[in-house]
Write a protein that holds these residues in place. Structure first.
Motif, PDB file in Angstrom:
ATOM      1  N   UNK A 203      35.180 113.070  28.467  1.00  0.00           N
ATOM      2  CA  UNK A 203      33.919 112.836  29.022  1.00  0.00           C
ATOM      3  C   UNK A 203      34.009 111.218  29.540  1.00  0.00           C
ATOM      4  N   UNK A 204      33.106 110.998  30.437  1.00  0.00           N
ATOM      5  CA  UNK A 204      33.147 109.602  30.792  1.00  0.00           C
ATOM      6  C   UNK A 204      31.784 108.946  30.418  1.00  0.00           C
ATOM      7  N   UNK A 205      31.536 107.936  29.719  1.00  0.00           N
ATOM      8  CA  UNK A 205      30.270 107.395  29.654  1.00  0.00           C
ATOM      9  C   UNK A 205      29.907 106.766  31.018  1.00  0.00           C
ATOM     10  N   UNK A 206      30.640 105.931  31.768  1.00  0.00           N
ATOM     11  CA  UNK A 206      30.229 105.574  32.971  1.00  0.00           C
ATOM     12  C   UNK A 206      31.408 105.716  34.051  1.00  0.00           C
ATOM     13  N   UNK A 207      31.141 106.197  35.330  1.00  0.00           N
ATOM     14  CA  UNK A 207      32.258 106.205  36.330  1.00  0.00           C
ATOM     15  C   UNK A 207      31.820 105.783  37.366  1.00  0.00           C
ATOM     16  N   UNK A 208      32.586 105.155  38.273  1.00  0.00           N
ATOM     17  CA  UNK A 208      31.791 104.397  39.422  1.00  0.00           C
ATOM     18  C   UNK A 208      32.814 104.517  40.520  1.00  0.00           C
ATOM     19  N   UNK A 209      32.252 104.662  41.780  1.00  0.00           N
ATOM     20  CA  UNK A 209      33.253 104.252  42.988  1.00  0.00           C
ATOM     21  C   UNK A 209      34.427 105.282  43.036  1.00  0.00           C
ATOM     22  N   UNK A 210      34.410 106.468  43.518  1.00  0.00           N
ATOM     23  CA  UNK A 210      35.492 107.358  43.445  1.00  0.00           C
ATOM     24  C   UNK A 210      36.436 106.713  44.815  1.00  0.00           C
ATOM     25  N   UNK A 211      35.780 106.248  46.048  1.00  0.00           N
ATOM     26  CA  UNK A 211      36.402 105.713  46.996  1.00  0.00           C
ATOM     27  C   UNK A 211      36.632 104.427  47.075  1.00  0.00           C
ATOM     28  N   UNK A 212      35.641 103.435  46.638  1.00  0.00           N
ATOM     29  CA  UNK A 212      35.802 102.020  46.439  1.00  0.00           C
ATOM     30  C   UNK A 212      34.890 101.430  45.484  1.00  0.00           C
ATOM     31  N   UNK A 213      35.331 100.655  44.728  1.00  0.00           N
ATOM     32  CA  UNK A 213      34.469 100.007  43.670  1.00  0.00           C
ATOM     33  C   UNK A 213      34.681  98.402  43.983  1.00  0.00           C
ATOM     34  N   UNK A 214      33.628  97.798  44.216  1.00  0.00           N
ATOM     35  CA  UNK A 214      33.664  96.150  44.256  1.00  0.00           C
ATOM     36  C   UNK A 214      32.961  95.723  43.227  1.00  0.00           C
TER      37      UNK A 214
END
Length: 214
Positions: A203-214
């Motif tokens: 499991x993920x505590x946090x996950x951001x930006x499947x497409x793009x994360x800046x």
């Protein structure tokens, strides 16, 4: 009239001297007669200002090694592939201060094996007209990962890259398609689609930006 023509000819020669790259060469890949079988062979043989032109085929991991060269395919990304061939090794690496005189154009770059398809670390090249797909980094930036970069990323298709953690917990996962840390790249006119962030079996505590994360 003769004097005018001579003056024009002298001017043309002087302009040519200052606009044409001195000693620039075109290096063909493959060129077995000159010991060039892989794209990396072509890069290693090139000098700054040279152009490395790659025939259709599937080739392995590469590193620009600081070269100010244009690396382009002969027939475009449908027929010319740079594919990961080693686990935990990024498929294309620019990490030696490369600038806008370093260009990657017209390839499919794919299958980073628990690694990214393209990594730019302190490098600011031009990445254009490529298909970037099926990267599988474990934490950030499976398609393109940028650290401290002013790169130009344009007219690419960035698709079907997955950033995933193997187990439960740990730090956040970020940027399946692109991950940007510091710097100020220009990212324009790209198709960024069907990229995924996944926790695998955990499991993920946090996950951001499947497409793009800046």
């Amino acid at each position: 009239m003769r004097r005018t023509c001579l003056s024009a000819a002298v001017i043309w020669v002087l302009v040519s001297m200052f606009t044409l790259p001195a000693g620039a060469a075109i290096i063909q890949v493959p060129d077995p007669g000159n010991g060039i079988v892989s794209i990396q062979d072509g890069i290693d043989a090139a000098g700054d200002g040279d152009e490395v032109v790659v025939a259709p085929g599937t080739y392995g991991n590469i590193n620009f090694n600081g070269k100010a060269i244009t690396l382009r395919s002969e027939d475009g990304p449908d027929t010319t592939v740079i594919e990961g061939n080693a686990i935990f090794v990024n498929v294309v690496t620019l990490a030696n201060g490369e600038g806008a005189d370093s260009v990657l154009r017209g390839f499919t770059v794919r299958k980073g094996m628990m690694a990214s398809c393209i990594v730019l670390n302190g490098a600011s090249p031009i990445i254009e007209e490529n298909v970037i797909e099926y990267g599988s980094s474990l934490d950030t930036g499976s398609g393109i990962k940028l650290f401290g970069s002013q790169a130009v990323i344009r007219n690419n298709v960035i698709r079907s890259n997955t950033v995933a953690r193997m187990g439960a917990g740990g730090g956040p996962i970020k940027g399946g398609g692109l991950y940007v840390s510091n710097g100020a790249p220009l990212i324009e006119n790209n198709f960024i689609l069907d990229n995924v962030q996944s926790c695998g079996v955990g499991f993920c505590m946090n996950a951001y930006g499947a497409g793009i994360y800046v």
